[in-house]
Scaffold this active site. Structure first.
Site, mmCIF file in Angstrom:
data_model
loop_
_atom_site.group_PDB
_atom_site.id
_atom_site.type_symbol
_atom_site.label_atom_id
_atom_site.label_comp_id
_atom_site.label_asym_id
_atom_site.label_seq_id
_atom_site.Cartn_x
_atom_site.Cartn_y
_atom_site.Cartn_z
ATOM 1 N N ARG A 59 0.855 -1.205 0.000
ATOM 2 C CA ARG A 59 0.000 0.000 0.000
ATOM 3 C C ARG A 59 0.883 1.245 0.000
ATOM 4 O O ARG A 59 1.341 1.725 1.051
ATOM 5 C CB ARG A 59 -0.902 0.004 1.236
ATOM 6 C CG ARG A 59 -1.738 1.257 1.393
ATOM 7 C CD ARG A 59 -2.783 1.420 0.351
ATOM 8 N NE ARG A 59 -3.788 0.378 0.447
ATOM 9 C CZ ARG A 59 -4.697 0.154 -0.510
ATOM 10 N NH1 ARG A 59 -4.679 0.872 -1.610
ATOM 11 N NH2 ARG A 59 -5.585 -0.804 -0.385
ATOM 12 N N HIS A 153 0.752 3.515 -10.350
ATOM 13 C CA HIS A 153 -0.222 4.004 -9.362
ATOM 14 C C HIS A 153 0.470 4.767 -8.224
ATOM 15 O O HIS A 153 0.480 4.324 -7.072
ATOM 16 C CB HIS A 153 -0.954 2.777 -8.817
ATOM 17 C CG HIS A 153 -2.223 3.046 -8.082
ATOM 18 N ND1 HIS A 153 -2.300 3.797 -6.938
ATOM 19 C CD2 HIS A 153 -3.491 2.621 -8.300
ATOM 20 C CE1 HIS A 153 -3.539 3.818 -6.492
ATOM 21 N NE2 HIS A 153 -4.288 3.133 -7.299
ATOM 22 N N ASP A 197 -11.855 10.145 -7.124
ATOM 23 C CA ASP A 197 -11.381 9.027 -7.956
ATOM 24 C C ASP A 197 -11.721 9.395 -9.398
ATOM 25 O O ASP A 197 -12.825 9.173 -9.864
ATOM 26 C CB ASP A 197 -12.091 7.730 -7.542
ATOM 27 C CG ASP A 197 -11.419 6.489 -8.140
ATOM 28 O OD1 ASP A 197 -11.741 5.381 -7.680
ATOM 29 O OD2 ASP A 197 -10.582 6.650 -9.060
ATOM 30 N N GLU A 255 -1.643 9.092 -11.009
ATOM 31 C CA GLU A 255 -1.192 7.830 -11.610
ATOM 32 C C GLU A 255 -1.158 7.960 -13.143
ATOM 33 O O GLU A 255 -2.216 8.156 -13.760
ATOM 34 C CB GLU A 255 -2.153 6.718 -11.229
ATOM 35 C CG GLU A 255 -2.501 6.664 -9.755
ATOM 36 C CD GLU A 255 -3.801 5.944 -9.473
ATOM 37 O OE1 GLU A 255 -4.195 5.092 -10.283
ATOM 38 O OE2 GLU A 255 -4.433 6.236 -8.434
#
Ligand code: TA6
Length: 283
Positions: A59, A153, A197, A255
């Site tokens: 992560r 990412h 997002d 990203e």
């Protein structure tokens, strides 16, 4: 200098050190964990609760999302593909006074063929110096055309997500993936005031600007069509076991990718190289 250490079972990390920067790259996942320009703080964020276990995603840092971005078509396979869950090999390195380059390779295994029945060679070149340059090369080693969507990412370390902005997308079209998927046009800089997002279309470069520290990092792309901007915000952060509840304040993802409708085909024997360069201090 390049040194190799074992962080935990199955997690080998290469440390690249030179006059300009220090970077850490995990062979598990082909995963850049850290990029510290000389005299600065780490550009990248890794969760204090991240797992470092083969089979589980790390992560933070720069996960390699490949050969698909997001959920698989039938939603049964690992989100963001299997490259970030694979063991990569170091195939070459080059050391100079102010920059260090390593090239990592990910090859098919019986496990990947179950998930994705294609022969390929995936290379990631990482150059750490005054900037961090990544080049991701997809080679089709099979006899059929392959379709790939992918992203680097990147988790940026910031002081306060409420005081960060992303410049470069003014007027750009984006897909808002929070709730009902909609398309909108961006007005001005991107700021984070809730779960965010978004897929910014059109391949533009951008820069992540931390108003608290004053540091900007330019994100320059070549061969990627999109930029995904993500922050989980409060509720999603609480729902992520490998992410502390308040860590949404200390990161933002920008990203470089070719995602959703911008998946691309690679013919048998062909290869595609996509590049992302992070330039601290630039806009
Ligand atoms: O890039 C944004 C995103 O696709 C979000 O939708 C969220 O799923 C994020 O990636 C993290 O995905 P992960 O599988 O690493 O938890």
């Amino acid at each position: 200098m390049i040194t190799r250490t074992t962080l935990s079972p199955g997690i080998t990390v290469l440390t690249l050190e030179n006059a300009s920067a220090t970077a850490k790259v995990s062979l598990y996942g082909g995963h850049v964990l850290s990029y510290v320009p000389k005299g600065q703080k780490d550009v990248l964020f890794v969760s204090e609760k991240s797992l470092f276990e083969p089979g589980k995603p790390i992560r933070g840092g720069i996960p390699v999302c490949w050969p698909w971005f997001g959920p698989s078509a039938d939603k049964t396979l690992p989100i963001h593909g299997f490259a970030r869950l694979a063991q990569w090999n170091l195939v070459s390195s080059e050391e100079k006074e102010d920059r260090t380059t390593i090239v990592l390779e990910c090859l098919p295994t019986d496990a990947t063929r179950v998930l994705w029945p294609h022969d390929f060679r995936l290379l990631l070149s990482v150059t750490a110096g005054k900037s961090l340059e990544l080049a991701l090369t997809t080679e089709n080693a099979g006899k059929e055309t392959i379709r790939v969507s992918d992203a680097l990412h990147t988790y940026f370390s910031i002081a306060d997500a409420r005081k960060v902005s992303v410049a470069g997308f003014d007027g750009a079209r984006y897909i808002d993936r929070v709730g009902e998927r909609t398309e909108r046009d961006q007005a001005g800089e991107v700021t984070i005031v809730a779960e965010t997002d978004r897929v910014y279309l059109g391949g533009k470069d951008c820069s992540v600007i931390d108003a608290v520290t004053g540091r900007s990092v330019a994100v320059r792309k070549d061969g990627f069509t999109d930029t995904v901007i993500w922050n989980p915000w409060i509720e999603k952060a609480k729902a992520m076991p490998d992410f502390a509840d308040d860590e949404y304040l200390r990161m933002i993802c920008a990203e470089a990718g070719s995602v959703l409708g911008n998946a691309f085909d690679v013919a048998p024997g062909a290869s595609v190289t996509q590049r992302m360069t992070l330039v601290p201090g630039a806009r």
